[in-house]
Design an enzyme around this catalytic site. Structure first.
Site, PDB file in Angstrom:
ATOM      1  N   GLN A 101     -39.405  71.372  26.916  1.00 47.41           N
ATOM      2  CA  GLN A 101     -39.663  70.683  25.644  1.00 47.41           C
ATOM      3  C   GLN A 101     -41.159  70.417  25.517  1.00 47.41           C
ATOM      4  OE1 GLN A 101     -36.562  67.324  25.074  1.00 47.41           O
ATOM      5  NE2 GLN A 101     -36.414  67.863  27.221  1.00 47.41           N
ATOM      6  N   VAL A 103     -45.188  70.877  25.186  1.00 51.81           N
ATOM      7  CA  VAL A 103     -46.057  71.767  24.415  1.00 51.81           C
ATOM      8  C   VAL A 103     -47.400  71.955  25.126  1.00 51.81           C
ATOM      9  CG1 VAL A 103     -44.964  71.094  22.222  1.00 51.81           C
ATOM     10  CG2 VAL A 103     -47.020  69.871  22.988  1.00 51.81           C
ATOM     11  N   HIS A 119     -40.153  73.464  21.852  1.00 53.22           N
ATOM     12  CA  HIS A 119     -40.863  72.618  20.877  1.00 53.22           C
ATOM     13  C   HIS A 119     -42.249  73.172  20.533  1.00 53.22           C
ATOM     14  CE1 HIS A 119     -38.166  68.885  21.860  1.00 53.22           C
ATOM     15  NE2 HIS A 119     -37.568  69.763  21.086  1.00 53.22           N
ATOM     16  N   CYS A 130     -50.444  81.082   4.676  1.00 54.91           N
ATOM     17  CA  CYS A 130     -50.064  82.495   4.896  1.00 54.91           C
ATOM     18  C   CYS A 130     -49.252  82.679   6.173  1.00 54.91           C
ATOM     19  CB  CYS A 130     -51.294  83.394   4.904  1.00 54.91           C
ATOM     20  SG  CYS A 130     -52.288  83.271   6.410  1.00 54.91           S
ATOM     21  N   GLY A 187     -37.259  65.343  34.361  1.00 51.35           N
ATOM     22  CA  GLY A 187     -38.255  64.557  33.638  1.00 51.35           C
ATOM     23  C   GLY A 187     -38.082  64.502  32.135  1.00 51.35           C
ATOM     24  N   ASN A 213     -35.373  62.657  38.053  1.00 54.33           N
ATOM     25  CA  ASN A 213     -36.092  61.742  37.168  1.00 54.33           C
ATOM     26  C   ASN A 213     -36.467  60.505  37.976  1.00 54.33           C
ATOM     27  OD1 ASN A 213     -36.738  59.878  34.904  1.00 54.33           O
ATOM     28  ND2 ASN A 213     -35.735  61.417  33.638  1.00 54.33           N
ATOM     29  N   GLU A 215     -36.190  57.603  36.827  1.00 54.86           N
ATOM     30  CA  GLU A 215     -35.218  56.549  36.494  1.00 54.86           C
ATOM     31  C   GLU A 215     -33.941  57.150  35.907  1.00 54.86           C
ATOM     32  OE1 GLU A 215     -37.029  55.054  32.251  1.00 54.86           O
ATOM     33  OE2 GLU A 215     -37.932  54.253  34.072  1.00 54.86           O
TER      34      GLU A 215
HETATM   35  C1  BJW Z   1     -40.476  61.454  35.310  1.00 49.35           C
HETATM   36  C2  BJW Z   1     -41.717  61.292  35.869  1.00 49.35           C
HETATM   37  C3  BJW Z   1     -41.938  61.992  37.054  1.00 49.35           C
HETATM   38  C4  BJW Z   1     -41.733  60.149  34.100  1.00 49.35           C
HETATM   39  N1  BJW Z   1     -40.977  62.750  37.564  1.00 49.35           N
HETATM   40  N2  BJW Z   1     -39.529  62.206  35.841  1.00 49.35           N
HETATM   41  C5  BJW Z   1     -28.197  64.943  16.915  1.00 49.35           C
HETATM   42  C6  BJW Z   1     -28.008  63.585  17.082  1.00 49.35           C
HETATM   43  C7  BJW Z   1     -28.989  62.677  16.663  1.00 49.35           C
HETATM   44  C8  BJW Z   1     -30.170  63.116  16.072  1.00 49.35           C
HETATM   45  C9  BJW Z   1     -30.353  64.467  15.906  1.00 49.35           C
HETATM   46  C10 BJW Z   1     -29.368  65.362  16.324  1.00 49.35           C
HETATM   47  N3  BJW Z   1     -29.830  66.614  16.057  1.00 49.35           N
HETATM   48  C11 BJW Z   1     -31.072  66.517  15.511  1.00 49.35           C
HETATM   49  C12 BJW Z   1     -31.398  65.228  15.386  1.00 49.35           C
HETATM   50  C13 BJW Z   1     -32.689  64.691  14.844  1.00 49.35           C
HETATM   51  C14 BJW Z   1     -33.823  64.715  15.852  1.00 49.35           C
HETATM   52  C15 BJW Z   1     -33.447  63.870  17.070  1.00 49.35           C
HETATM   53  O1  BJW Z   1     -33.143  64.342  18.129  1.00 49.35           O
HETATM   54  N4  BJW Z   1     -33.499  62.558  16.917  1.00 49.35           N
HETATM   55  C16 BJW Z   1     -33.140  61.643  18.009  1.00 49.35           C
HETATM   56  C17 BJW Z   1     -34.418  61.125  18.689  1.00 49.35           C
HETATM   57  C18 BJW Z   1     -32.317  60.522  17.442  1.00 49.35           C
HETATM   58  N5  BJW Z   1     -34.146  66.079  16.253  1.00 49.35           N
HETATM   59  C19 BJW Z   1     -34.883  66.861  15.521  1.00 49.35           C
HETATM   60  O2  BJW Z   1     -35.345  66.494  14.452  1.00 49.35           O
HETATM   61  C20 BJW Z   1     -35.136  68.273  16.022  1.00 49.35           C
HETATM   62  N6  BJW Z   1     -34.882  69.186  14.984  1.00 49.35           N
HETATM   63  C21 BJW Z   1     -33.624  69.569  14.633  1.00 49.35           C
HETATM   64  O3  BJW Z   1     -32.665  69.329  15.314  1.00 49.35           O
HETATM   65  O4  BJW Z   1     -33.568  70.276  13.446  1.00 49.35           O
HETATM   66  C22 BJW Z   1     -32.316  70.359  12.782  1.00 49.35           C
HETATM   67  C23 BJW Z   1     -31.924  68.977  12.290  1.00 49.35           C
HETATM   68  C24 BJW Z   1     -32.877  68.135  11.718  1.00 49.35           C
HETATM   69  C25 BJW Z   1     -32.525  66.843  11.275  1.00 49.35           C
HETATM   70  C26 BJW Z   1     -31.219  66.390  11.439  1.00 49.35           C
HETATM   71  C27 BJW Z   1     -30.277  67.226  12.037  1.00 49.35           C
HETATM   72  C28 BJW Z   1     -30.641  68.535  12.451  1.00 49.35           C
HETATM   73  C29 BJW Z   1     -36.594  68.446  16.393  1.00 49.35           C
HETATM   74  C30 BJW Z   1     -37.027  67.619  17.554  1.00 49.35           C
HETATM   75  C31 BJW Z   1     -38.540  67.800  17.778  1.00 49.35           C
HETATM   76  C32 BJW Z   1     -39.092  66.860  18.846  1.00 49.35           C
HETATM   77  N7  BJW Z   1     -40.500  66.904  18.803  1.00 49.35           N
HETATM   78  C33 BJW Z   1     -41.270  66.190  19.796  1.00 49.35           C
HETATM   79  C34 BJW Z   1     -42.760  66.389  19.461  1.00 49.35           C
HETATM   80  C35 BJW Z   1     -43.177  67.819  19.811  1.00 49.35           C
HETATM   81  C36 BJW Z   1     -44.624  68.079  19.562  1.00 49.35           C
HETATM   82  C37 BJW Z   1     -45.538  67.252  20.424  1.00 49.35           C
HETATM   83  O5  BJW Z   1     -45.418  67.179  21.643  1.00 49.35           O
HETATM   84  O6  BJW Z   1     -46.413  66.685  19.810  1.00 49.35           O
HETATM   85  O7  BJW Z   1     -40.981  66.676  21.101  1.00 49.35           O
HETATM   86  S1  BJW Z   1     -40.845  64.458  19.928  1.00 49.35           S
HETATM   87  C38 BJW Z   1     -41.041  64.355  21.676  1.00 49.35           C
HETATM   88  O8  BJW Z   1     -39.756  64.100  22.319  1.00 49.35           O
HETATM   89  C39 BJW Z   1     -41.447  65.751  22.120  1.00 49.35           C
HETATM   90  C40 BJW Z   1     -40.665  65.925  23.379  1.00 49.35           C
HETATM   91  O9  BJW Z   1     -40.550  67.304  23.703  1.00 49.35           O
HETATM   92  C41 BJW Z   1     -39.367  65.255  23.067  1.00 49.35           C
HETATM   93  C42 BJW Z   1     -38.560  64.854  24.282  1.00 49.35           C
HETATM   94  O10 BJW Z   1     -39.212  63.920  25.054  1.00 49.35           O
HETATM   95  P1  BJW Z   1     -39.121  63.972  26.637  1.00 49.35           P
HETATM   96  O11 BJW Z   1     -39.726  65.206  27.134  1.00 49.35           O
HETATM   97  O12 BJW Z   1     -37.733  63.701  27.071  1.00 49.35           O
HETATM   98  O13 BJW Z   1     -40.113  62.784  27.047  1.00 49.35           O
HETATM   99  P2  BJW Z   1     -39.805  61.205  27.203  1.00 49.35           P
HETATM  100  O14 BJW Z   1     -41.098  60.509  27.174  1.00 49.35           O
HETATM  101  O15 BJW Z   1     -38.781  60.757  26.246  1.00 49.35           O
HETATM  102  O16 BJW Z   1     -39.140  61.085  28.641  1.00 49.35           O
HETATM  103  C43 BJW Z   1     -39.899  61.332  29.822  1.00 49.35           C
HETATM  104  C44 BJW Z   1     -38.948  61.209  31.007  1.00 49.35           C
HETATM  105  O17 BJW Z   1     -39.646  61.542  32.178  1.00 49.35           O
HETATM  106  C45 BJW Z   1     -38.407  59.781  31.205  1.00 49.35           C
HETATM  107  O18 BJW Z   1     -36.998  59.850  31.433  1.00 49.35           O
HETATM  108  C46 BJW Z   1     -39.102  59.304  32.499  1.00 49.35           C
HETATM  109  O19 BJW Z   1     -38.290  58.448  33.288  1.00 49.35           O
HETATM  110  C47 BJW Z   1     -39.339  60.614  33.197  1.00 49.35           C
HETATM  111  N8  BJW Z   1     -40.468  60.652  34.136  1.00 49.35           N
HETATM  112  N9  BJW Z   1     -42.464  60.408  35.078  1.00 49.35           N
HETATM  113  C48 BJW Z   1     -39.760  62.788  36.936  1.00 49.35           C
HETATM  114  N10 BJW Z   1     -43.130  61.858  37.709  1.00 49.35           N
HETATM  115 ZN    ZN Z   2     -53.775  81.615   6.207  1.00 46.00          ZN
END
Ligand code: BJW
Ligand code: ZN
Length: 243
Positions: A101, A103, A119, A130, A187, A213, A215
């Site tokens: 996930q 970027v 992502h 374009c 993670g 993870n 936690e």
């Molecule tokens: C460690 C550690 C160490 C720390 N060792 N571990 C179904 C149900 C509900 C909602 C939806 C659904 N389907 C779609 C949705 C809507 C939405 C969504 O999911 N919302 C929920 C939040 C409620 N999803 C979308 O909109 C997606 N699109 C989609 O589905 O389109 C169709 C659609 C749209 C609308 C409605 C329905 C369908 C798109 C999601 C795009 C997410 N984009 C981001 C930004 C990307 C660009 C950028 O980086 O700038 O992606 S948001 C952000 O969250 C980023 C990440 O990839 C993503 C996930 O986060 P991640 O990686 O899990 O990070 P953290 O911080 O949350 O967790 C870190 C973890 O690491 C923690 O657990 C720590 O404990 C651990 N950790 N140190 C091991 N050393």
């Molecule tokens: Zn262009």
């Protein structure tokens, strides 16, 4: 934990199809902030201000300020032993897929090749007029970067909330999740969909699922293994017997 690790090492050694899903936590030990939790990006920035198409339409300068900050930060760091352990794993498994996930591009920089960046990638930019897609490693893209072909406004080639994932990439990720024997979930908080549903798809397809993870997450209860600790420590332990 010791027993868990040894058992999982045996499963890894005998699995021909392994899929790994990573999130921000794997890059945390490189110095890249995660999104949620203390010290997370969403403590200082509102998701709705910087990571939605509506935010970009409203205030592209603010969104670019956010992404320029991330570019600058990630430009200064590199991959860590967790990323390297997955490169090692890929070399030892017949059918290996790494779904990330993130970027930040650190998996590719570390040497991972069978990689699905669901992502997008921070270092790619897309023209809003374009649709020209280009790679740009600039630390700072400026306030409102423009397309070299048509002059249109560029945007980061990442997936924001409410946007669809690339159908081809998410299709491959679903397939790799449904068909694997083992899935490692590393993670990630497991709250963002559709990524969060991949572990469920793997389990429904009969795979062993293991979470690494620091936690517990909302998905921990569904896991066959929960290894609690930093990815940069646990992943190298899992592959220590491989060359
Ligand atoms: C460690 C550690 C160490 C720390 N060792 N571990 C179904 C149900 C509900 C909602 C939806 C659904 N389907 C779609 C949705 C809507 C939405 C969504 O999911 N919302 C929920 C939040 C409620 N999803 C979308 O909109 C997606 N699109 C989609 O589905 O389109 C169709 C659609 C749209 C609308 C409605 C329905 C369908 C798109 C999601 C795009 C997410 N984009 C981001 C930004 C990307 C660009 C950028 O980086 O700038 O992606 S948001 C952000 O969250 C980023 C990440 O990839 C993503 C996930 O986060 P991640 O990686 O899990 O990070 P953290 O911080 O949350 O967790 C870190 C973890 O690491 C923690 O657990 C720590 O404990 C651990 N950790 N140190 C091991 N050393
Ligand atoms: Zn262009």
């Amino acid at each position: 934990m010791e027993k868990n690790i040894n058992e999982l090492k045996e499963i890894i050694a005998s699995s021909k199809r392994i899929t790994v899903l990573t999130g921000a936590g794997i890059s945390a030990e490189s110095g890249v902030p995660t999104f949620r939790g203390s010290g997370g990006i969403w403590r200082n920035y509102q998701v709705t201000d910087v990571a939605t198409p509506q935010a970009f339409a409203r205030d592209p300068e603010l969104v670019w300020e956010f992404y320029n900050w991330r570019r600058d930060l990630i430009n200064k760091v590199t991959f860590n032993p967790g990323h390297k352990a997955l490169v090692k794993l890929e070399k030892h498994v017949n059918d290996f897929t790494l779904i990330t996930q993130n970027v930040d591009g650190l998996h590719r920089e570390a040497g991972s090749r069978s990689l699905l960046e669901i992502h997008g990638n921070l270092w790619e930019v897309k023209c809003t007029k374009c649709s020209l897609l280009t790679m740009d490693r600039s630390q700072n893209m400026g306030k409102l970067p423009k397309c070299s072909q048509c002059g249109g406004l560029l945007r980061p080639h990442v997936v924001w909330f409410g946007e669809s994932l690339d159908p081809d990439i998410i299709h491959k990720a679903i397939e790799a999740s449904q068909n694997c024997e083992l899935m490692l979930i590393v993670g990630t908080s497991g709250v963002v969909h559709p990524a969060a549903s991949l572990a469920h798809q793997a389990k429904a397809g009969g795979a062993v699922v293991a979470e690494i993870n620091i936690e517990q997450t909302p998905q921990s209860g569904q896991m066959d293994f929960v290894l609690t600790g930093p990815a940069g420590k646990i992943l190298p332990m899992l592959v220590e017997n491989f060359n």
